[in-house]
Design an enzyme around this catalytic site. Sequence first.
Site, mmCIF file in Angstrom:
data_model
loop_
_atom_site.group_PDB
_atom_site.id
_atom_site.type_symbol
_atom_site.label_atom_id
_atom_site.label_comp_id
_atom_site.label_asym_id
_atom_site.label_seq_id
_atom_site.Cartn_x
_atom_site.Cartn_y
_atom_site.Cartn_z
ATOM 1 N N SER A 348 0.831 -1.197 0.000
ATOM 2 C CA SER A 348 0.000 0.000 0.000
ATOM 3 C C SER A 348 0.866 1.247 0.000
ATOM 4 C CB SER A 348 -0.899 0.018 1.245
ATOM 5 O OG SER A 348 -0.122 0.279 2.408
ATOM 6 N N ASP A 349 0.323 2.325 -0.560
ATOM 7 C CA ASP A 349 0.902 3.629 -0.253
ATOM 8 C C ASP A 349 0.671 3.872 1.228
ATOM 9 O OD1 ASP A 349 2.085 6.132 -0.454
ATOM 10 O OD2 ASP A 349 0.999 6.683 -2.266
ATOM 11 N N TRP A 350 1.342 4.873 1.762
ATOM 12 C CA TRP A 350 1.375 5.037 3.208
ATOM 13 C C TRP A 350 -0.025 5.390 3.750
ATOM 14 C CZ3 TRP A 350 5.157 2.890 1.496
ATOM 15 C CH2 TRP A 350 6.342 2.649 2.179
ATOM 16 N N SER A 351 -0.587 4.445 4.506
ATOM 17 C CA SER A 351 -1.941 4.525 5.078
ATOM 18 C C SER A 351 -3.032 4.484 4.025
ATOM 19 C CB SER A 351 -2.089 5.769 5.959
ATOM 20 O OG SER A 351 -1.198 5.728 7.047
ATOM 21 N N ALA A 352 -2.759 3.831 2.907
ATOM 22 C CA ALA A 352 -3.781 3.658 1.871
ATOM 23 C C ALA A 352 -4.538 2.346 2.022
ATOM 24 C CB ALA A 352 -3.145 3.725 0.480
#
Length: 854
Positions: A348-352
């Site tokens: 994931s992208d950061w906190s996605a």
Amino acid sequence: MLSKLLSSLCFVLGASAALTPSAAIPSTPAGNVSAAVLGPYSPVTTSSSSSSSSAASSAISFASTSISNASTTGVITVPLSSYSFTLYPTPTLNPRPPIYPATDPLNPPSVSSDPQVVPDFAPAWSAAYQKAKNLISDYTIEEKANITTGVGWANGLCIGNIPPNRKFPGLCLDNSPLAVFFVDYVTAFPAGIQVASTWNRALMRARGLALGQEFKGKGVNLALGPMMNMGRVPQGGRNWEGFGADPFLTGESAYETILGLQNGGVQATAKHFINYEQEHFPTLESSNVDDRTQHEIYAHPFLRSVMAGVSSVMCSYNLINESYACNNDKMLNDILKREYGFQGFVQSDWSATMSTLSAVAGLDMTMPGDITFDSGNSYFGGNLTNYVNDGYISVARLDDMATRIIAAWYFLHQDEAYPTTNFNAFNPNDEVNNKHVNVQADHYKLVREIGAAGTVLLKNVNGALPLNKPRNLVLIGSDARPGQFGPNEFPYQGGSDGILAMGWGSGTGYFPYLISPLEGIQERARQDGSSVFWDFDDWNTTLAGNMAYGEAVALVFTNSDSGEGFLTVDGNQGDRNNLTAWHNGDDLILAVAAQNNNTIVVVNSVGPLIIEPWIEHPNITAVVWAGIQGQEAGNAIADVLYGAYNPSGKLPYTIAKDIVDYPAQLVTNDPGSEIVNIDYTEGLFIDYRHFDQANITPRFEFGFGLSYTTFTYSDLCVTPIQSSDTDQENLITAWENGKASPIAEGSSTALWLHESAFRVTFEVTNTGPVSGTEIPQLYIHHPSSAGEPPSVLKGFTNVEISPYDTKQVSISLSRYDLSIWDVVAQGWRKPDGQISFSIGASSRDFRLQGDIPT
């Protein structure tokens, strides 16, 4: 990746149409999982309605909390159920050297201006998978869940961290696509858009290799790049991190960059998957894209990344057809893992990450681990352990997730004396972990070369350039000087009061130094005996005009900046508010041109600008589109201005006469807490494709760029190439008869589709008095019934030619290059009718025409 995350908890899991294991519905837009193939999953009836479990919590310090499954209107999610899992079969085809050789990522095929080799990474992946399976064979569910879960924001040395786990030492993930993120003794390379402007595969590969060597030297396992979003919106804040507004150019740039990065020893990450095209409210927008457009435009660079053996793919913040990218079964499972045969892992992208059941939709790793920064809980970790123990997610799927992650580590041989992380990304004053390892080598030379090679000469009247020992010259504009307080004065490079050499955000890095045009030009002026004057006040146009009066040359410098949306710079929330020059650039240029009849404009910009206010001014004799060139910017500009480097760069996007001429506009209306739908109604017609289709005259077309010499083209020839894939001759015959490629594992990356099928040869003559490099470009013209744009880039090469010399060059075409996506058959097919092509110096400067043999 900061403030944009705050609203992510608003959309977790909710009721939706039931996922079904039926065949893909062709007319369904990509990403609509409620009507799309469910990949390897089948729902299993369960009486449980709770995600609670008595299982031990994860060893990672995330609480095993119950995650809400509240419904959100307009968001398609994975329903709470129990899911079985069956591995996709790995595509198998015996290596066929020299066309299809077994390839190790540490030893990729040699770079070529006309690539003929399709590397076969399957044997290397197979060996890596076996090692990974052996390693985790006796791991507990909890231990395997830990392999998939980052340790949380700022809880490790790197931007992202997977913790050690028995014999597995863990992973360090770090930005950025142009530098090792915010550490010392590293190189600040030119941005992706700059290397794309070179249209030179050797430089793309060399930049990737140098970056890979630096990441490895710092002990980084995964480089979070390259970025390959399409520049659909010209104001898009992060367009400069990518490779322009054409899928073929972007795909080739990504391919060569990944081969180079992984040749250097680091795992590469293809991002952001997919349709992440603007910075305004990325977690609250649904990019609604039809299936054909998705395949032919936005997914193509990721297909090429898979063919380059990329280790990881990062899913993005946005929704795709109302399903979050990291929760999108159609894109992650069906297209990426099934259709493309992707063997690596999805992070994931950061906190996605949007739910624990994102694992069912194809997500393998959550970053940085916590749901939001410092939240203390995670969708994976303890919750993933519980979901497996409760039967919602199968043990087989968890094994697949952990295997993919560790296999990528083995795939890059990072188990073999790989350097340990020797920096602390969050604390530059940590003298225990910051070992200050110098990894720069002589990479500054490459930075300077790419900076010059990616510079595009847009205008040159009566030989105004190159400069020839002018008696005196004046530099006007703040973009000509060093930053007032050094090259790293703004956090995340969020601002500039001197030379602009990169945009802002997480895709940046520290400059070890930054050469300004003032320094680069003064060095040459000292050799020539020229006098140099300057005025860096952008706003005192009267003074600027007076300073320019009577000078042999007046050089005006201006720029335009953008970046990631967590920073707002001069009122620009990541995306640019408009396409005008920053720092009073237009008025400054006009003031100087009014007083000096040899005014030369130098532009450092992240993307296109509207330059109509001054481009036709009779006193403006030359325009140099310098781009964003990294730490050697001033030297690269001087090399072009003085002819030490004959410009060969070509535009990787269109420069329009009016912003409304572009087919897609930035969406800025604040949706509050609602999902805003961004419909990609332009379909296949982005950038130059739209200008051609709508018969709009741009100021400078895609692929345009001048040289200090001239070139002619002649002697065109097209030759069919015998296939090396004798096992799949029936598929080739079917394709030739208009049938689509089959629905199968790895169907879109199959050898028969991508091997060279036709070789186009022709001659290029340098008709001028100086050596130069030409970038011939090949554009396909499909029959009108195919519904394609008038011209579609499908090939380019570069050739350096001495004065008055001639060289034969070639561009090869594959069956894939000639195909369109059939949304009914769900495969690639040759369109009915005659396919023709043109070769020339830009998308509107065709010199040769021909037909593809039938």
